[in-house]
Design a protein around this motif. Structure first.
Motif, PDB file in Angstrom:
ATOM      1  N   SER A 120      -4.868 -20.376   2.954  1.00 24.69           N
ATOM      2  CA  SER A 120      -5.336 -19.139   2.311  1.00 24.69           C
ATOM      3  C   SER A 120      -4.957 -17.926   3.153  1.00 24.69           C
ATOM      4  CB  SER A 120      -6.855 -19.163   2.164  1.00 24.69           C
ATOM      5  OG  SER A 120      -7.243 -20.240   1.354  1.00 24.69           O
ATOM      6  N   ASP A 151      -7.813 -19.514  -7.706  1.00 23.45           N
ATOM      7  CA  ASP A 151      -8.727 -18.857  -8.638  1.00 23.45           C
ATOM      8  C   ASP A 151      -9.841 -18.076  -7.962  1.00 23.45           C
ATOM      9  OD1 ASP A 151      -7.267 -20.044 -10.629  1.00 23.45           O
ATOM     10  OD2 ASP A 151      -8.650 -21.736 -10.871  1.00 23.45           O
ATOM     11  N   PRO A 176     -10.304 -16.784   2.415  1.00 26.09           N
ATOM     12  CA  PRO A 176     -10.054 -16.038   1.174  1.00 26.09           C
ATOM     13  C   PRO A 176     -11.117 -14.979   0.893  1.00 26.09           C
ATOM     14  CG  PRO A 176     -10.668 -18.334   0.718  1.00 26.09           C
ATOM     15  CD  PRO A 176     -10.414 -18.230   2.188  1.00 26.09           C
ATOM     16  N   VAL A 183      -2.711 -11.980  -5.066  1.00 26.10           N
ATOM     17  CA  VAL A 183      -3.921 -11.175  -5.168  1.00 26.10           C
ATOM     18  C   VAL A 183      -4.924 -11.724  -4.161  1.00 26.10           C
ATOM     19  CG1 VAL A 183      -3.582 -10.449  -7.560  1.00 26.10           C
ATOM     20  CG2 VAL A 183      -4.825 -12.546  -7.093  1.00 26.10           C
ATOM     21  N   ALA A 184      -5.821 -10.850  -3.710  1.00 28.37           N
ATOM     22  CA  ALA A 184      -6.783 -11.240  -2.676  1.00 28.37           C
ATOM     23  C   ALA A 184      -7.523 -12.497  -3.105  1.00 28.37           C
ATOM     24  CB  ALA A 184      -7.751 -10.097  -2.431  1.00 28.37           C
ATOM     25  N   GLY A 185      -7.650 -13.458  -2.167  1.00 30.74           N
ATOM     26  CA  GLY A 185      -8.355 -14.706  -2.424  1.00 30.74           C
ATOM     27  C   GLY A 185      -7.421 -15.893  -2.660  1.00 30.74           C
ATOM     28  N   GLN A 186      -6.118 -15.638  -2.729  1.00 32.38           N
ATOM     29  CA  GLN A 186      -5.191 -16.744  -3.045  1.00 32.38           C
ATOM     30  C   GLN A 186      -4.625 -17.416  -1.782  1.00 32.38           C
ATOM     31  OE1 GLN A 186      -2.455 -14.927  -5.974  1.00 32.38           O
ATOM     32  NE2 GLN A 186      -3.491 -16.241  -7.468  1.00 32.38           N
ATOM     33  N   LEU A 201     -10.593 -11.021   0.065  1.00 25.24           N
ATOM     34  CA  LEU A 201     -11.226 -10.312  -1.056  1.00 25.24           C
ATOM     35  C   LEU A 201     -11.990  -9.088  -0.569  1.00 25.24           C
ATOM     36  CD1 LEU A 201     -12.668 -13.259  -3.158  1.00 25.24           C
ATOM     37  CD2 LEU A 201     -11.336 -11.376  -4.082  1.00 25.24           C
ATOM     38  N   THR A 213     -10.447 -15.299  -7.138  1.00 23.56           N
ATOM     39  CA  THR A 213      -9.976 -13.921  -7.229  1.00 23.56           C
ATOM     40  C   THR A 213     -10.963 -13.090  -8.042  1.00 23.56           C
ATOM     41  OG1 THR A 213      -8.756 -14.344  -9.248  1.00 23.56           O
ATOM     42  CG2 THR A 213      -7.566 -14.682  -7.189  1.00 23.56           C
ATOM     43  N   ARG A 214     -10.825 -11.820  -7.916  1.00 27.09           N
ATOM     44  CA  ARG A 214     -11.704 -10.881  -8.604  1.00 27.09           C
ATOM     45  C   ARG A 214     -11.669 -11.071 -10.113  1.00 27.09           C
ATOM     46  NH1 ARG A 214     -12.603  -4.769  -9.432  1.00 27.09           N
ATOM     47  NH2 ARG A 214     -14.038  -5.268 -11.112  1.00 27.09           N
TER      48      ARG A 214
END
Ligand SMILES: Cc1cc2nc3c(=O)[nH]c(=O)nc-3n(C[C@H](O)[C@H](O)[C@H](O)COP(=O)(O)OP(=O)(O)OC[C@H]3O[C@@H](n4cnc5c(N)ncnc54)[C@H](O)[C@@H]3O)c2cc1C
Ligand SMILES: NC(=O)c1ccc[n+]([C@@H]2O[C@H](COP(=O)([O-])OP(=O)(O)OC[C@H]3O[C@@H](n4cnc5c(N)ncnc54)[C@H](OP(=O)(O)O)[C@@H]3O)[C@@H](O)[C@H]2O)c1
Length: 251
Positions: A57, A102, A126, A35-38, A130, A104-105
């Motif tokens: 990232s 973490d 990251p 997921v976006a940000g990982q 996002l 993440t949204r």
């Protein structure tokens, strides 16, 4: 052909050099559920087949089919990053088959009205993932990027595209510490929070009721920024109690 458990082999598609020690690597698509940000891992084999890998990232959003992208700084005496910087299109690289982290949204509380994305150096990666994932709902998103020199402000074209796409919901505040730059905040993120210069630039006040902050990059920046945010009434996020601050240290 060798294989390494937990990794897929990929090829470097492109290396973009932002400065002498800051670059982006785009690698060919590999199966990677994130997921976006990982972050995942990148690895290279030594001459005797040992894999040296480190966490990096993802800069791209999960739904891109264009390969995976990473923003990397070269640590001069580092075991892996100088070799990553030497890669060229077509070279082999190993990409982790799982992603973690973490930033993440899912961690952003529903009631958040202003989301502060506070990064130093490659820690902006990251947040670009996002933002490209277009999953962020808060009314205001404030992207802050602390760097040593103006030349370290990578991804200007992407950031300006995002500013247009978010139509006023997103603002961008570069912070340069080691040279004066016209119309740009100078110094370090925590001091600019303490003096409220950052909040003034963003036109947003921080409050534990409606603010949430994600921090990424230099561990000293994270330590000092948490103190500054706590002085504004924000608290570290804990699963049991909630809170306003989550972070990811790069070293
Ligand atoms: C969750 C996570 C995500 C990460 N994402 C990124 C990323 O997107 N881009 C990126 O460039 N790096 C990222 N890193 C750092 C990366 O994993 C490596 O630590 C870094 O590339 C150095 O690896 P090396 O083998 O060259 O140095 P090493 O031989 O492992 O270490 C040299 C020493 O340099 C220090 N160090 C590590 N990273 C840095 C740094 N960036 N600046 C200054 N000193 C450092 C450490 O104290 C380390 O002991 C991330 C780290 C973590 C934990
Ligand atoms: N060989 C070289 O000359 C050279 C040059 C650049 C980078 N590098 C390598 O690349 C690594 C990463 O460099 P980088 O520029 O991306 O990252 P960095 O050293 O983390 O610096 C990025 C930004 O973080 C700021 N910062 C540092 N400590 C802070 C704190 N406690 N609170 C708030 N902000 C803080 C820096 O401010 P300050 O400027 O005030 O520290 C700078 O504006 C370096 O550590 C080094 O390994 C080497």
């Amino acid at each position: 052909m060798s294989s390494h458990t937990g990794y897929h082999r990929a090829q470097v598609v492109e290396r973009v050099d932002w400065t002498d020690e800051l670059f982006s690597l785009r690698v060919s698509h590999t199966p990677l559920d994130f997921v976006a940000g990982q972050f995942t891992k990148l690895g290279l084999e030594t001459a005797d087949g040992e894999l040296i890998s480190r966490a990096y990232s993802l800069v791209n959003a999960p739904d891109t089919q264009n390969g995976h992208e990473f923003l990397i700084t070269t640590v001069p005496q580092g075991k892996l990053s100088p070799s990553l910087q030497a890669l060229v299109a077509g070279d082999s690289i190993w990409v982790g088959d799982s992603a973690h982290g973490d930033l993440t949204r899912a961690f952003v509380p529903e009631q958040t009205q202003d989301l502060w994305l506070l990064a130093t150096g490659t820690g902006i990666g990251p947040f670009l993932s996002l933002l490209q994932g277009r999953q962020l709902a808060p009314r205001r998103i404030i992207l802050v990027h602390g760097v040593r020199f103006a030349r370290d402000l990578a991804y200007q074209a992407l950031i300006h595209k995002l500013l247009n796409e978010y139509q006023g919901q997103l603002s961008y505040h570069p912070v340069v510490s080691r040279e004066p730059v016209e119309n740009t905040l100078q110094g370090r993120i925590p001091a600019l929070i303490d003096s409220a210069a950052l909040q003034d630039a963003a036109g947003v006040r921080m409050s534990p009721q409606h603010s949430f902050a994600m921090l990424c990059g230099n561990p000293d920046m994270i330590k000092d920024t948490i103190k500054s945010l706590q002085n504004q009434g924000l608290e570290r996020y804990r699963q049991a109690t909630g809170g306003n601050i989550i972070h990811e240290r790069y070293w």
